[in-house]
Write an enzyme that holds these catalytic residues in place. Structure first.
Site, PDB file in Angstrom:
ATOM      1  N   HIS A 137      -3.319   7.206   2.970  1.00  0.00           N
ATOM      2  CA  HIS A 137      -3.778   6.016   2.495  1.00  0.00           C
ATOM      3  C   HIS A 137      -5.175   5.705   3.145  1.00  0.00           C
ATOM      4  CE1 HIS A 137      -3.863   1.982   1.206  1.00  0.00           C
ATOM      5  NE2 HIS A 137      -3.571   1.262   2.415  1.00  0.00           N
ATOM      6  N   ASN A 196     -10.244  -0.173   0.377  1.00  0.00           N
ATOM      7  CA  ASN A 196      -8.632   0.043   0.447  1.00  0.00           C
ATOM      8  C   ASN A 196      -8.222  -0.734  -0.770  1.00  0.00           C
ATOM      9  OD1 ASN A 196      -6.016  -0.411   0.855  1.00  0.00           O
ATOM     10  ND2 ASN A 196      -6.172  -1.178   2.709  1.00  0.00           N
ATOM     11  N   CYS A 250       0.903  -1.240   0.095  1.00  0.00           N
ATOM     12  CA  CYS A 250       0.103  -0.040  -0.043  1.00  0.00           C
ATOM     13  C   CYS A 250       0.908   1.179  -0.182  1.00  0.00           C
ATOM     14  CB  CYS A 250      -0.810  -0.028   1.174  1.00  0.00           C
ATOM     15  SG  CYS A 250      -2.079  -1.498   1.249  1.00  0.00           S
TER      16      CYS A 250
END
Ligand code: COA
Length: 342
Positions: A269, A299, A121
């Site tokens: 994020h 996500n 990520c």
């Protein structure tokens, strides 16, 4: 204004184009509750996510191409003017070639070099930082940075703790040297590698000598690793994430000499609204400057931040002179933050 003394840090970037792709298929919390013992109230209150998109039939490279083509179109430059394609992904369709090579071909970036970056990520942060360092070199003028993830095939849809979090998508940016300052802080904690992982699958090898190795790294459970699906210690990642976001923002601001209130836009994020809220509270950031879109996306790993950038640019909210802070974390465990003036 940036503080004096930053003249030697003029490795800045300007985003001249941004693009994104999100798949058509929406997976709502209600739909998940038909296949898992869960419900909308639990998921939304613990994560801030109501729905996510998954790519049912399109591979990751196809999504990456859509986002990259949109970013190049938005930039107005000819694809032949792109000198480097960087792709961030932890869910590639192929071990090789690199995703960036497929993107280079499809956008027609015939003069570009290409390579991939996998820091899960945190991938877009690491790729953008890499881009800025290449731009310092006079050989590179325009760099296409794309982040794309198809995580649905990684997820175990009998695991109600992890599968509810993730979605698929792609985001891309074309960046050029700005002559303005930029700072970054990148970090990795490899001792937490087993908090979030997905093992490669070599089970289809027909070499008669090969055995599935039992030499797993300490902390990885054989039976879990063999499932080749995403394995996560949610609590460990949560704790790491809140701390890592605060540390990364604090360190990058310290380097820049800027204060939290000097930043015009924070793009974190998009893992979990509660993680973002805790970090925002800890850092005392003004909430109206923090962009969050995870309610409808979930996500999407490295694609989260460039997707936010593309949404904001399309809405005319990325303006010249703005100071922007990007901050992320992910498997590794990795984390990082970038501050730049657009
Ligand atoms: N629906 C209903 N109940 C659920 C559930 C779900 N989807 N997932 C877990 N539960 C249950 C558990 O089984 C547990 O039940 P028990 O108390 O009877 O044993 C209870 O809810 C609490 O589980 P727990 O794992 O302690 O929940 P949590 O508050 O830690 O939240 C996460 C779980 C995954 C939402 C949270 O840990 C998290 O967001 N972690 C970070 C993950 C992340 O961001 N990963 C990506 C990083 S890039």
């Amino acid at each position: 204004m940036f503080p004096s003394g930053c003249e030697d840090r003029m490795r800045g970037i300007k985003i001249i184009g941004a693009g994104m792709y999100v798949p058509e298929t929406v997976i709502s919390n209600d739909w998940l509750s038909t296949i898992l013992d869960t419900n909308d109230e639990w998921i939304y209150s613990r994560t801030g996510i109501r729905e996510r998109r998954i790519s049912v039939d399109k591979p990751n490279f196809w999504m990456a191409e859509q986002a990259a083509l949109a970013a190049v179109r938005d930039s107005g430059i000819d694809p032949s003017e792109i000198d480097l394609v960087l792709a961030a992904t932890c869910s590639p369709d192929y071990y090789y070639p690199a995703l960036s090579c497929l993107v280079q071909h499809s956008v027609g970036a015939v003069n570009a070099a290409a390579f991939d970056i996998n820091s899960a990520c945190t991938g877009f942060i690491n790729a953008l930082d890499t881009a800025s360092r290449f731009l310092e070199d006079g050989d590179y003028r325009n760099i296409l940075v794309v982040a794309s993830e198809r995580l649905a095939p990684h997820c175990d849809y009998t695991d109600r703790t992890a599968s509810i979090l993730f979605g698929d998508g792609a985001g891309a940016a074309v960046v050029t040297k700005s002559g303005k300052p930029m700072w970054s802080y990148l970090s990795a904690k490899g001792d937490y590698f087993n908090a979030l992982y997905c093992k490669t699958d070599h089970s289809r090898s027909n070499c008669p000598l090969l055995k599935d190795s039992d030499a797993y790294p300490e902390g990885i459970i054989d039976s879990e690793a063999k499932t080749h699906t995403l394995q996560m210690n949610g609590k460990a990642v949560y704790k790491f994430a809140v701390d890592a976001m605060q540390t990364a923002v604090t360190k990058v601001l310290e380097k820049s000499g800027l204060h939290t209130e000097d930043i015009d836009l924070y793009i974190p994020h998009q893992a979990n609204a509660r993680i973002i809220e805790s970090a925002v509270k800890g850092l005392k950031l003004p909430e109206d400057k923090v962009y969050v879109n995870l309610e409808k996306r979930g996500n999407t790993s490295s694609a989260c931040i460039p997707t936010c950038l593309a949404e904001l640019k399309q809405a005319g909210r990325i303006k010249d002179g703005m100071k922007i802070c990007l901050v992320g974390f992910g498997a590794g465990l990795t984390s990082g933050a970038i501050v730049f003036e657009q």
